[in-house]
Design an enzyme around this catalytic site. Sequence first.
Site, PDB file in Angstrom:
ATOM      1  CG  ASN A   1      -2.136  -0.867   1.014  1.00 25.47           C
ATOM      2  OD1 ASN A   1      -3.021  -0.528   0.244  1.00 25.47           O
ATOM      3  ND2 ASN A   1      -2.154  -2.025   1.678  1.00 25.47           N
TER       4      ASN A   1
ATOM      5  CG  MET B   1       1.073  -5.594  11.488  1.00 23.89           C
ATOM      6  SD  MET B   1      -0.653  -5.491  10.961  1.00 23.89           S
ATOM      7  CE  MET B   1      -1.284  -6.954  11.760  1.00 23.89           C
ATOM      8  NE  ARG B   2       3.970  -1.900  18.395  1.00 24.98           N
ATOM      9  CZ  ARG B   2       4.138  -2.767  19.396  1.00 24.98           C
ATOM     10  NH1 ARG B   2       4.203  -4.057  19.146  1.00 24.98           N
ATOM     11  NH2 ARG B   2       4.217  -2.366  20.645  1.00 24.98           N
TER      12      ARG B   2
ATOM     13  CG  ASN C   1      -5.613   1.470   9.900  1.00 27.15           C
ATOM     14  OD1 ASN C   1      -4.485   1.137   9.519  1.00 27.15           O
ATOM     15  ND2 ASN C   1      -6.464   0.606  10.434  1.00 27.15           N
TER      16      ASN C   1
ATOM     17  CG  HIS D   1      -9.335  -3.221   9.177  1.00 28.09           C
ATOM     18  ND1 HIS D   1      -8.474  -3.716  10.144  1.00 28.09           N
ATOM     19  CD2 HIS D   1     -10.400  -4.059   9.155  1.00 28.09           C
ATOM     20  CE1 HIS D   1      -9.012  -4.803  10.673  1.00 28.09           C
ATOM     21  NE2 HIS D   1     -10.175  -5.048  10.095  1.00 28.09           N
TER      22      HIS D   1
ATOM     23  CB  SER E   1     -12.740  -0.146   5.867  1.00 28.37           C
ATOM     24  OG  SER E   1     -13.700  -1.173   5.786  1.00 28.37           O
TER      25      SER E   1
ATOM     26  CG  ASP F   1      -9.292  -2.066  13.226  1.00 29.01           C
ATOM     27  OD1 ASP F   1      -8.443  -1.321  12.714  1.00 29.01           O
ATOM     28  OD2 ASP F   1      -9.059  -3.260  13.512  1.00 29.01           O
TER      29      ASP F   1
ATOM     30  CG  HIS G   1      -2.696  -6.717  -0.340  1.00 27.38           C
ATOM     31  ND1 HIS G   1      -2.735  -7.827   0.463  1.00 27.38           N
ATOM     32  CD2 HIS G   1      -1.940  -5.812   0.323  1.00 27.38           C
ATOM     33  CE1 HIS G   1      -2.020  -7.607   1.550  1.00 27.38           C
ATOM     34  NE2 HIS G   1      -1.528  -6.398   1.495  1.00 27.38           N
TER      35      HIS G   1
HETATM   36  C1  GRF Z   1      -3.233  -4.590   4.377  1.00 30.08           C
HETATM   37  O1  GRF Z   1      -4.067  -5.667   4.062  1.00 30.08           O
HETATM   38  C2  GRF Z   1      -3.918  -3.647   5.335  1.00 30.08           C
HETATM   39  O2  GRF Z   1      -5.289  -3.618   5.197  1.00 30.08           O
HETATM   40  C3  GRF Z   1      -3.555  -4.238   6.666  1.00 30.08           C
HETATM   41  O3  GRF Z   1      -2.248  -4.703   6.523  1.00 30.08           O
HETATM   42  C4  GRF Z   1      -2.009  -5.038   5.157  1.00 30.08           C
HETATM   43  C5  GRF Z   1      -0.782  -4.318   4.724  1.00 30.08           C
HETATM   44  O4  GRF Z   1      -0.348  -4.730   3.464  1.00 30.08           O
HETATM   45  N1  GRF Z   1      -3.717  -3.265   7.723  1.00 30.08           N
HETATM   46  P1  GRF Z   1       0.915  -4.022   2.794  1.00 30.08           P
HETATM   47  O5  GRF Z   1       2.043  -4.084   3.814  1.00 30.08           O
HETATM   48  O6  GRF Z   1       0.545  -2.624   2.469  1.00 30.08           O
HETATM   49  O7  GRF Z   1       1.223  -4.846   1.604  1.00 30.08           O
END
Ligand code: GRF
Length: 191
Positions: free
Chosen positions: A9, A86-87, A104, A106, A133, A142, A168
């Site tokens: 992303n 992831m925090r 964010n 999600h 989302s 979230d 993704h």
């Molecule tokens: C994504 O699926 C996002 O929704 C979640 O973590 C993933 C991150 O993917 N929070 P990336 O590291 O951007 O490939």
Amino acid sequence: MLASGSGSNFEALVNYCRRKDVLVATVCLLIVNNPGCGAKARAERLGIPWILINHRDFDSRELHDAAITNTLKKENIDLVVLAGWMRIITSELINAFPKGSLLNIHPSLLPAFKGGAAIADALLAGVVKTGCSVHEVVLVVDAGPILAQAEVLITKADDHESLSAKIHQQEHLILPPIVLAKARHLAQNYG
Ligand code: GRF
């Protein structure tokens, strides 16, 4: 941007901001908390400055978030995008920015499947559709206002990997325009 994992992303947003017609925002810094994460490698390849602020070096979430906040403030950053961060974020970071300045992405159709295992949870629940989302970050995980969503159908053949790939794909489509819209809004407010 803040990322812990692969950073796809992050890359999608960098590329979107670099397109000639969307020169409103620049991804000026990537903060990672995992030294070996894919996001860092992508930043190096894309020529985006990155910094490691490793949560393992701090005694609490608050101290980690305070270090992140200091870095963001020093760089005059207006908009913070969490993409695979992831925090759990604390008030140290959230309250340091005006409401709506932290976003964010999600991997579910919130409010369904909150938390860190959203894709696995959707598969376990046997639902026929899930998605992704983009939402504003608030203190409750979230739970902030939802700005955009995209649906993904789940077929019988889907496993975690295939569903994650489909989600993704949608994330890369919905996140960048929302970030740009926010950036435009901020720019207008600054006159
Ligand atoms: C994504 O699926 C996002 O929704 C979640 O973590 C993933 C991150 O993917 N929070 P990336 O590291 O951007 O490939």
